[in-house]
Every structure is written in structure tokens, then in C-alpha cells.
Write an enzyme that holds these catalytic residues in place. Structure first.
Site, PDB file in Angstrom:
ATOM      1  CE  LYS A 200     -81.402 -67.383  84.193  1.00 43.05           C
ATOM      2  NZ  LYS A 200     -82.293 -68.677  84.874  1.00 43.05           N
TER       3      LYS A 200
HETATM    4  C1  LIG Z   1     -82.225 -70.250  85.143  1.00 45.12           C
HETATM    5  C2  LIG Z   1     -82.314 -71.094  83.996  1.00 45.12           C
HETATM    6  C3  LIG Z   1     -83.467 -72.288  83.850  1.00 45.12           C
HETATM    7  C4  LIG Z   1     -84.662 -72.114  85.129  1.00 45.12           C
HETATM    8  O1  LIG Z   1     -85.194 -71.169  85.231  1.00 45.12           O
HETATM    9  P1  LIG Z   1     -85.969 -70.977  86.761  1.00 45.12           P
HETATM   10  O2  LIG Z   1     -86.891 -69.814  86.625  1.00 45.12           O
HETATM   11  O3  LIG Z   1     -85.180 -70.789  87.877  1.00 45.12           O
HETATM   12  O4  LIG Z   1     -86.624 -72.291  86.848  1.00 45.12           O
HETATM   13  C5  LIG Z   1     -83.705 -72.982  82.850  1.00 45.12           C
HETATM   14  N1  LIG Z   1     -82.509 -72.960  81.884  1.00 45.12           N
HETATM   15  C6  LIG Z   1     -81.651 -72.270  81.821  1.00 45.12           C
HETATM   16  C7  LIG Z   1     -80.544 -72.310  80.812  1.00 45.12           C
HETATM   17  C8  LIG Z   1     -81.352 -71.181  82.914  1.00 45.12           C
HETATM   18  O5  LIG Z   1     -80.192 -70.530  82.948  1.00 45.12           O
END
Ligand SMILES: *Cc1c(COP(=O)(O)O)cnc(C)c1O
Length: 407
Positions: A200
Site C-alpha cells: 500500500k
Molecule cells: C488492501 C485493501 C484492504 C485491506 O487491507 P489490509 O490492511 O490488507 O487488511 C481493504 N480494502 C481495500 C480496497 C484494499 O485494497
């Protein structure tokens, strides 16, 4: 040459802080988590920030704190990751899937209104009398929805809003209502959730944050993030807090560790610089790929600060010699990591077979997802790496079309 789909940008500062944390003898939730929360709340412009071990956990705690109950209905985009809708199911509630805008892939509020009508007309695989209580918009790729419009929609239908900001730190839109920029998480939503997963926009390896201006929601989220205990990890684990505690609810084990926060403390001040680097790479892709008629490029807008978590291209079916799947296979063979965001929820077995969603319910997402492909985009991508991706893409699409023209 091999170009990965993503590579995290980690400096010596993050590494040194993790080492300092290890040496400190304090590994779980403690002073570094508190420091990270305070700095994050300030960066977003919100009162409270609760650090947890994923964005999924943050979303779960948000809908729990809002009192979501079994059988209630929440509007969720079909064009999203598993997490956005599964947290609704965790509480026995029902996701009502909403179609997307064909260019931004963001939840389409017109379709949301239509879906609410269709629900009452008995045209959806949900009991027509079910109570609709909330909406969870996602800022796909980091290009924000207008949260004022979401807010108007939610007020009209009496819904709460939980903002899935997993792609949207840092991102903003020009709010006509405020006459200034409004950041993702700067409150229109009851709670906004961010992700610090490895790929991310900023990372703690695994991690997430729930932000809110509502003290009751913040308290409930914090309490439920650690077993529903009367005192949070700070009091319980710093050795100076009272030894006794009360279990107030059957909570979860979602707290972030200081080891993870050590990374976050140094990623956070770099967030805008990292965003700018992704943005210039995105602009370069846009320039260099503009001439390829086989490819449609992701939108930008002057009234948006785009987080550029993803660079999603759409294959132009009439004009591309390769379909999406063929192109991915060919790119991967030639050393370019790429991915798809996403197969929409309603085309997964659980939502199709168990919950009864059909492709016809969500025609835009059904059609567009077959054409999408995410190209590598990460702050430390070198010009050579990007050149390689661009030239692979050009030669795959051009060679094939000239072959076809010759045939
Ligand atoms: C990556 C993601 C999540 C979840 O994030 P985590 O930290 O891996 O739990 C939720 N919503 C979207 C749109 C994502 O891309």
C-alpha cells in the site's frame, strides 16, 4: 530485466527504528504505536486514530462500533477487495452490491439509488423488507469519490458512512462545500480505515488505522481491538497501569505492535514525497502510452490529489491484438509483474452461489473487469524499469497488430 509489480520503499530510518525498538525490550503495543497514532491523526486532520493490525480489522471494528446487526444491509461496491464486504458478513449483516463508474471504478451513487429501489421491488437476492443502515465507499486506486456527494446520499437515506481508504493515503478532493481541499479521512464519514499492507501507499508490513472525530466510536474501536478490555494495551502492558482490568465485551485481538509502528513512524513523514514519485511515474506512463490505441489510460482530475496506489489500464477490445489475459501472460513471460484489481465480488463463488448475485445485477463491473490490468507502480521504480515496462507493452501490442495487419 525483471520488473516486480511492487517493491516497498524502506530507508535506513525505518530500519534503525525497528532495531531501536528491538533493543528497547518493548515489542508489542506501546510508545511507538502511540506516537504513530498521534502523528497519523494530525496528518489526516482528525481527532482520534486507533492503530490496528490491518485495514480489514479497522473496517470490522468500525462497523461493530456503529452497531451493525445480523440481517441489516450495507451498500458495498462490487468493485473492491474482499475485505470491504466480508466485514459486513462477520456481523451477520448483508452486503448490497453496487455497480461502479466505468472510468474511475468508484462506487456509482446513481446505481446505489437504483439498487435501493430494486431491493424494495424484490429484484435483488435480499429480503425486500431488510433494513439498510450504511454504505462503505472505496477510493479505487487512490482517486477519491466526492465525499460531500456520498454524505448527501447517506443523509437522504439515513445511512452511516464508513470510508475504505485503503488506497487513499494521502489523497484529497476539492470540496465545493468547504471551498478547500478535503483529505481522505477528514471527516464526513463516521470512520475512515487505512491500510499499511506491504504494497500500500505507506507500509508497516501489516497494519491499519481507524480514524474518527467521534469519541464514542474511537473508544469502542480501541476497546474491541484488545479483547474488549476496560483499559487499552498502553495501561495493561506498560507495567505501570493498574493490574486489574474488566472484560466489557467479547473483543478481538487486533492491536498493532510497536515493531510495526516503528516502520510507520518513518513512512508517515515520507508519504507525500512517495505520492509525488508515484505521480510522476504515472504521468510518464500516461505520456508514453498515450499513442497506443489498444490501451485506455486511468483518469486524473484537477480537483483531485490522486494517491496513485495503482495504475490501472483498460484494454481496448476492438483495437488490441491481445485480450487482457493474453497480455498479462505475455508481460509476465517477458519479466514484467502485473496484476488485476479486481475480479468484482459478485463474480466470486461465495457472492454468486451463496448470496445469489448474478452478472446482470452489476453490468458495468461485469464488463469492465475483463479489460483491466494494473501496471507496476512504486516510488523507487527506476527510469530503466519503467522504460522496460513501456517498451514491452509497446512491442507486445504493436508487433501483434502489425502482424495482424500483414496477415
Ligand atoms: C488492501 C485493501 C484492504 C485491506 O487491507 P489490509 O490492511 O490488507 O487488511 C481493504 N480494502 C481495500 C480496497 C484494499 O485494497
Amino acid at each position: 530485466m525483471e520488473v516486480p509489480f511492487f517493491r516497498p520503499s524502506i530507508t535506513e530510518a525505518e530500519i534503525e527504528e525497528v532495531i531501536a525498538c528491538l533493543r528497547s525490550g518493548w515489542l508489542t503495543t506501546g510508545p511507538r504505536v502511540r506516537q504513530f497514532e498521534t502523528a497519523f491523526a494530525q496528518a489526516v486532520g482528525t481527532q482520534y486514530a486507533v492503530a490496528v493490525n490491518s485495514c480489514t480489522a479497522a473496517l470490522h471494528l468500525a462497523v461493530e462500533a456503529l452497531g451493525l446487526r445480523p440481517g441489516q444491509v450495507v451498500l458495498v461496491p462490487t468493485y473492491t477487495f474482499a475485505a470491504t464486504a466480508e466485514v459486513v458478513r462477520y456481523l451477520g449483516a448483508i452486503p448490497l452490491l453496487v455497480d461502479c463508474d466505468p472510468l474511475t471504478f468508484n462506487l456509482d451513487l446513481n446505481d446505489a439509488a437504483a439498487k435501493l429501489r430494486h431491493l424494495r421491488e424484490g429484484k435483488l437476492p435480499i429480503d425486500r423488507r431488510a433494513e439498510v443502515v450504511g454504505i462503505i465507499p472505496v477510493h479505487v486506486a487512490g482517486l477519491m469519490l466526492d465525499m460531500d456527494e456520498v454524505d448527501d446520499f447517506a443523509r437522504q437515506y439515513g445511512l452511516w458512512v464508513v470510508e475504505d481508504g485503503a488506497h487513499a493515503f494521502p489523497a484529497a478532493y476539492w470540496s465545493i462545500r468547504l471551498g478547500r481541499w478535503r483529505r481522505a479521512g477528514q471527516q464526513t464519514a463516521a470512520v475512515t480505515c487505512f491500510s499499511f499492507y506491504a504494497n500500500k501507499t505507506i507500509t508497516t508490513g501489516e497494519g491499519g488505522m481507524a480514524v474518527t472525530d467521534n469519541p464514542n466510536l474511537a473508544n469502542r474501536i480501541r476497546q474491541m481491538s484488545l479483547h474488549g478490555l476496560s483499559q487499552d494495551a498502553w495501561g495493561r502492558y506498560n507495567g505501570n497501569g493498574p493490574w486489574d482490568y474488566q472484560i466489557l465485551a467479547p473483543g478481538y485481538k487486533y492491536n498493532l505492535t510497536d515493531l510495526a509502528a516503528a516502520i510507520g513512524i518513518h513512512q508517515l513523514p515520507r508519504a507525500e514525497e512517495l505520492r509525488k514519485r508515484r505521480e510522476s511515474l504515472a504521468y510518464r506512463y500516461r505520456e508514453e502510452l498515450a499513442g497506443l490505441e489498444a490501451v485506455e489510460l486511468p483518469p486524473t482530475a484537477p480537483d483531485r490529489v490522486h494517491a496513485w496506489h495503482l495504475f490501472i489500464i483498460r484494454i481496448n477490445p476492438g483495437k488490441s491484438p491481445l485480450n487482457r489475459n493474453e497480455l498479462i501472460a505475455a508481460l509476465r513471460r517477458s519479466g514484467v509483474g502485473c496484476s488485476v484489481h479486481w475480479r468484482p465480488l459478485h463474480l466470486h463463488p461465495y457472492y454468486r452461489d451463496k448470496l445469489g448475485w448474478q452478472p446482470e445485477h452489476l453490468p458495468v463491473a461485469t464488463a469492465v473487469w475483463e479489460r483491466v490490468l494494473s501496471l507496476p507502480l512504486y516510488p523507487d521504480m527506476t527510469p530503466e524499469e519503467q522504460d522496460f515496462v513501456i517498451s514491452r507493452l509497446r512491442s507486445l501490442l504493436a508487433t501483434q497488430s502489425s502482424l495482424r495487419a500483414a496477415a
